[in-house]
Design a protein around this motif. Structure first.
Motif, PDB file in Angstrom:
ATOM      1  N   ILE A  28       1.261  17.661-121.589  1.00 16.37           N
ATOM      2  CA  ILE A  28       0.889  16.548-122.458  1.00 16.37           C
ATOM      3  C   ILE A  28      -0.447  15.947-122.041  1.00 16.37           C
ATOM      4  O   ILE A  28      -1.356  15.773-122.870  1.00 16.37           O
ATOM      5  CB  ILE A  28       1.976  15.459-122.442  1.00 16.37           C
ATOM      6  N   ASP A  29      -0.572  15.618-120.759  1.00 14.87           N
ATOM      7  CA  ASP A  29      -1.813  14.991-120.288  1.00 14.87           C
ATOM      8  C   ASP A  29      -3.015  15.909-120.482  1.00 14.87           C
ATOM      9  O   ASP A  29      -4.106  15.461-120.845  1.00 14.87           O
ATOM     10  CB  ASP A  29      -1.682  14.603-118.813  1.00 14.87           C
ATOM     11  N   LYS A  30      -2.816  17.194-120.249  1.00 15.78           N
ATOM     12  CA  LYS A  30      -3.921  18.142-120.421  1.00 15.78           C
ATOM     13  C   LYS A  30      -4.317  18.234-121.897  1.00 15.78           C
ATOM     14  O   LYS A  30      -5.513  18.297-122.228  1.00 15.78           O
ATOM     15  CB  LYS A  30      -3.523  19.517-119.900  1.00 15.78           C
ATOM     16  N   THR A  31      -3.314  18.244-122.773  1.00 15.14           N
ATOM     17  CA  THR A  31      -3.599  18.306-124.211  1.00 15.14           C
ATOM     18  C   THR A  31      -4.377  17.090-124.669  1.00 15.14           C
ATOM     19  O   THR A  31      -5.372  17.204-125.395  1.00 15.14           O
ATOM     20  CB  THR A  31      -2.282  18.407-125.007  1.00 15.14           C
ATOM     21  N   VAL A  32      -3.926  15.914-124.236  1.00 10.17           N
ATOM     22  CA  VAL A  32      -4.606  14.672-124.619  1.00 10.17           C
ATOM     23  C   VAL A  32      -6.039  14.656-124.097  1.00 10.17           C
ATOM     24  O   VAL A  32      -6.991  14.329-124.824  1.00 10.17           O
ATOM     25  CB  VAL A  32      -3.835  13.442-124.089  1.00 10.17           C
ATOM     26  N   ALA A  33      -6.212  15.026-122.835  1.00 11.68           N
ATOM     27  CA  ALA A  33      -7.551  15.024-122.238  1.00 11.68           C
ATOM     28  C   ALA A  33      -8.475  16.003-122.956  1.00 11.68           C
ATOM     29  O   ALA A  33      -9.655  15.692-123.189  1.00 11.68           O
ATOM     30  CB  ALA A  33      -7.455  15.380-120.758  1.00 11.68           C
ATOM     31  N   ALA A  34      -7.967  17.167-123.323  1.00 13.90           N
ATOM     32  CA  ALA A  34      -8.797  18.160-124.011  1.00 13.90           C
ATOM     33  C   ALA A  34      -9.170  17.689-125.409  1.00 13.90           C
ATOM     34  O   ALA A  34     -10.303  17.901-125.864  1.00 13.90           O
ATOM     35  CB  ALA A  34      -8.060  19.494-124.076  1.00 13.90           C
ATOM     36  N   LEU A  35      -8.230  17.061-126.101  1.00 18.66           N
ATOM     37  CA  LEU A  35      -8.530  16.551-127.443  1.00 18.66           C
ATOM     38  C   LEU A  35      -9.538  15.406-127.387  1.00 18.66           C
ATOM     39  O   LEU A  35     -10.320  15.211-128.319  1.00 18.66           O
ATOM     40  CB  LEU A  35      -7.245  16.096-128.127  1.00 18.66           C
ATOM     41  N   GLN A  36      -9.506  14.649-126.305  1.00 15.56           N
ATOM     42  CA  GLN A  36     -10.487  13.572-126.126  1.00 15.56           C
ATOM     43  C   GLN A  36     -11.849  14.113-125.718  1.00 15.56           C
ATOM     44  O   GLN A  36     -12.860  13.417-125.861  1.00 15.56           O
ATOM     45  CB  GLN A  36      -9.981  12.582-125.068  1.00 15.56           C
ATOM     46  N   ASN A  37     -11.860  15.346-125.234  1.00 15.21           N
ATOM     47  CA  ASN A  37     -13.104  16.003-124.821  1.00 15.21           C
ATOM     48  C   ASN A  37     -13.161  17.389-125.468  1.00 15.21           C
ATOM     49  O   ASN A  37     -13.056  18.410-124.787  1.00 15.21           O
ATOM     50  CB  ASN A  37     -13.169  16.120-123.299  1.00 15.21           C
ATOM     51  N   PRO A  38     -13.310  17.426-126.796  1.00 18.35           N
ATOM     52  CA  PRO A  38     -13.221  18.707-127.524  1.00 18.35           C
ATOM     53  C   PRO A  38     -14.259  19.743-127.116  1.00 18.35           C
ATOM     54  O   PRO A  38     -14.063  20.934-127.370  1.00 18.35           O
ATOM     55  CB  PRO A  38     -13.401  18.286-128.992  1.00 18.35           C
ATOM     56  N   SER A  39     -15.350  19.307-126.489  1.00 15.90           N
ATOM     57  CA  SER A  39     -16.347  20.287-126.057  1.00 15.90           C
ATOM     58  C   SER A  39     -15.754  21.242-125.027  1.00 15.90           C
ATOM     59  O   SER A  39     -16.211  22.386-124.896  1.00 15.90           O
ATOM     60  CB  SER A  39     -17.574  19.587-125.473  1.00 15.90           C
ATOM     61  N   VAL A  40     -14.732  20.791-124.298  1.00 19.65           N
ATOM     62  CA  VAL A  40     -14.086  21.659-123.310  1.00 19.65           C
ATOM     63  C   VAL A  40     -13.344  22.791-124.022  1.00 19.65           C
ATOM     64  O   VAL A  40     -13.335  23.939-123.562  1.00 19.65           O
ATOM     65  CB  VAL A  40     -13.120  20.848-122.431  1.00 19.65           C
ATOM     66  N   ILE A  41     -12.733  22.480-125.158  1.00 17.71           N
ATOM     67  CA  ILE A  41     -12.059  23.513-125.954  1.00 17.71           C
ATOM     68  C   ILE A  41     -13.095  24.508-126.474  1.00 17.71           C
ATOM     69  O   ILE A  41     -12.885  25.724-126.429  1.00 17.71           O
ATOM     70  CB  ILE A  41     -11.289  22.885-127.127  1.00 17.71           C
TER      71      ILE A  41
ATOM     72  N   GLY B 100       0.453  24.344-112.219  1.00 18.01           N
ATOM     73  CA  GLY B 100      -0.598  24.497-113.213  1.00 18.01           C
ATOM     74  C   GLY B 100      -0.190  25.181-114.499  1.00 18.01           C
ATOM     75  O   GLY B 100      -1.035  25.414-115.368  1.00 18.01           O
ATOM     76  N   VAL B 101       1.093  25.493-114.659  1.00 24.99           N
ATOM     77  CA  VAL B 101       1.541  26.236-115.838  1.00 24.99           C
ATOM     78  C   VAL B 101       1.408  25.395-117.111  1.00 24.99           C
ATOM     79  O   VAL B 101       0.937  25.878-118.146  1.00 24.99           O
ATOM     80  CB  VAL B 101       2.994  26.716-115.667  1.00 24.99           C
ATOM     81  N   GLY B 102       1.814  24.129-117.030  1.00 25.74           N
ATOM     82  CA  GLY B 102       1.726  23.272-118.205  1.00 25.74           C
ATOM     83  C   GLY B 102       0.301  23.119-118.693  1.00 25.74           C
ATOM     84  O   GLY B 102       0.020  23.205-119.900  1.00 25.74           O
ATOM     85  N   GLY B 103      -0.622  22.907-117.767  1.00 24.59           N
ATOM     86  CA  GLY B 103      -2.020  22.761-118.138  1.00 24.59           C
ATOM     87  C   GLY B 103      -2.598  24.035-118.726  1.00 24.59           C
ATOM     88  O   GLY B 103      -3.346  23.995-119.712  1.00 24.59           O
ATOM     89  N   ALA B 104      -2.251  25.177-118.124  1.00 21.28           N
ATOM     90  CA  ALA B 104      -2.742  26.458-118.635  1.00 21.28           C
ATOM     91  C   ALA B 104      -2.215  26.711-120.047  1.00 21.28           C
ATOM     92  O   ALA B 104      -2.942  27.192-120.922  1.00 21.28           O
ATOM     93  CB  ALA B 104      -2.315  27.588-117.698  1.00 21.28           C
ATOM     94  N   ALA B 105      -0.941  26.367-120.265  1.00 23.50           N
ATOM     95  CA  ALA B 105      -0.343  26.555-121.586  1.00 23.50           C
ATOM     96  C   ALA B 105      -1.036  25.678-122.618  1.00 23.50           C
ATOM     97  O   ALA B 105      -1.301  26.111-123.747  1.00 23.50           O
ATOM     98  CB  ALA B 105       1.151  26.224-121.536  1.00 23.50           C
ATOM     99  N   ALA B 106      -1.346  24.446-122.228  1.00 23.98           N
ATOM    100  CA  ALA B 106      -2.009  23.520-123.157  1.00 23.98           C
ATOM    101  C   ALA B 106      -3.385  24.024-123.556  1.00 23.98           C
ATOM    102  O   ALA B 106      -3.733  24.044-124.744  1.00 23.98           O
ATOM    103  CB  ALA B 106      -2.111  22.139-122.510  1.00 23.98           C
ATOM    104  N   MET B 107      -4.185  24.428-122.567  1.00 23.28           N
ATOM    105  CA  MET B 107      -5.530  24.898-122.870  1.00 23.28           C
ATOM    106  C   MET B 107      -5.502  26.202-123.656  1.00 23.28           C
ATOM    107  O   MET B 107      -6.327  26.416-124.557  1.00 23.28           O
ATOM    108  CB  MET B 107      -6.327  25.068-121.581  1.00 23.28           C
ATOM    109  N   GLY B 108      -4.555  27.072-123.340  1.00 23.21           N
ATOM    110  CA  GLY B 108      -4.423  28.310-124.095  1.00 23.21           C
ATOM    111  C   GLY B 108      -4.073  28.025-125.548  1.00 23.21           C
ATOM    112  O   GLY B 108      -4.629  28.632-126.469  1.00 23.21           O
ATOM    113  N   MET B 109      -3.156  27.094-125.753  1.00 16.36           N
ATOM    114  CA  MET B 109      -2.746  26.731-127.111  1.00 16.36           C
ATOM    115  C   MET B 109      -3.918  26.181-127.919  1.00 16.36           C
ATOM    116  O   MET B 109      -4.161  26.606-129.054  1.00 16.36           O
ATOM    117  CB  MET B 109      -1.627  25.694-127.056  1.00 16.36           C
TER     118      MET B 109
END
Length: 357
Positions: free
Chosen positions: A114-127, A279-288
């Motif tokens: 969840i936290d990784k998803t929120v952080a990535a959406l707040q910083n879309p350039s990372v995606i 790190g599995v949750g974060g990896a899953a979030a960024m992959g998604m």
């Protein structure tokens, strides 16, 4: 941060700090750049760095495939010769603009799905940079798939795409494990983990590709493998552009990249003696998120391609043709279209059962 217009940039070449030597009209642009934290030059630089990191990742996958065959000796020889892909990738991180490095830091420090998803959406350039870094490996996987099909393998494009994706993932995992090994080699445990990681990636890729084919969604790996838009045109023709983007994005992000990234991280942890779930949750979030971006692009492409396809010829069209020549031409067009469909059906019938993929 508030700025006084009198502190704007110099209006001419006068270097003296006098209020009359500044142009207040330039203050607005300066404030906007400061708030955005990124200039056009920064954006161009970040795109270039993403491409460089992607090239390093591509090289890492190729070296990793050789590692699997040589117990890591190939990677060690290359590293001893002066090329260390892992270190090169870390150095390239420092070449990103300050704004991009700050965005990367925020996302990197976020923990859990969840936290990784929120952080990535707040910083879309990372995606965006994540997608850019993945593109060369996607091209490499597509090359493997096209090679299989070109060699006459009786295999559906979606299955070939999955195999190519798995091959590149195997190499990436192997070199990643080897680079963390104390002796800089790849032992039996590391080799098994890399192979299992690649197999898992291929399996989830095949599942996603098959689902995409069944429901008429565009699959980016199938498209790049040479499957074209044929398998999804019929479904796309009845759907709007936005629906295609969303459906294909969800298919690639949720059904493929999310589980692929999660299991890849787990096998990496296993091989390097770390807690399996680290790190599995974060990896899953960024992959998604990266998968949804890539899949959405594929869906949009497919939707546009569907609109460019000629409407299917019906018996009524042939009967109502203004001339005999027109009627004959419409009949020929309909026959060619049927031949394409028949060829697709033959390829599908010759593919191995799903359990053997």
């Amino acid at each position: 941060m508030a700025f006084d217009p009198n502190s704007a940039r110099l209006a001419d070449d006068n270097k003296e700090f006098s209020a009359v030597a500044f142009d207040p009209a330039s203050a607005t642009e300066y404030i906007q750049n400061d708030q955005d934290g990124r200039t056009y030059g920064d954006v161009a630089n970040d795109v270039l760095v993403s491409a460089k990191k992607g090239a390093v990742g591509f090289n890492q996958s190729l070296i990793g495939v050789a590692d699997v065959l040589t117990g890591g000796r190939a990677g060690k020889i290359i590293s001893d010769a002066g090329y260390n892909a892992e270190e090169r990738s870390k150095l390239l991180e420092l070449e990103y603009s300050s704004a991009q490095q700050e965005a990367n830091r925020k996302v990197r420090e976020a923990d859990g799905f969840i936290d990784k998803t929120v952080a990535a959406l707040q910083n879309p350039s990372v995606i965006a940079t994540s997608v850019g870094e993945s593109l060369p490996q996607m091209v490499g996987g597509a090359g493997v798939a096209r090679g299989l099909i070109g060699a006459g393998a009786k295999i559906a494009p979606w299955a070939a795409g999955a195999i190519g994706e798995g091959a590149m993932a195997t190499g990436s995992a192997a070199e990643g494990v080897r680079s963390e090994s104390p002796d800089e080699l790849l032992n039996a445990k590391g080799t098994a983990a890399a192979l299992a990681s690649g197999a898992g990636t291929a399996a989830f890729g095949a599942i996603g590709g098959k689902l995409a084919q069944k429901f008429g969604w565009a699959d980016i790996d199938t498209l790049m493998a040479g499957g074209g838009t044929t398998g999804a045109i019929a479904g796309a023709a009845k759907k709007g552009f936005l629906r295609q983007v969303v459906e294909s994005g969800v298919s690639e992000g949720v059904f493929e990249e999310l589980p692929q990234s999660a299991q890849e991280q787990m096998w990496q942890n296993y091989a390097t003696n770390k807690p399996i779930t680290e790190g599995v949750g974060g990896a899953a979030a960024m992959g998604m998120l990266a998968g949804m971006a890539m899949g959405g692009f594929g869906g949009g492409y497919n939707a546009i391609a569907a609109k460019q396809q000629p409407a299917p010829v019906t018996p009524t069209d042939i009967i109502n043709a203004p001339t005999v020549d027109d009627a004959i031409q419409k009949f020929v067009d309909a026959s060619e279209a049927d031949a394409i469909v028949a060829d697709d059906l033959i390829q599908t019938s010759q593919q191995p059962p799903a359990g053997l993929i």
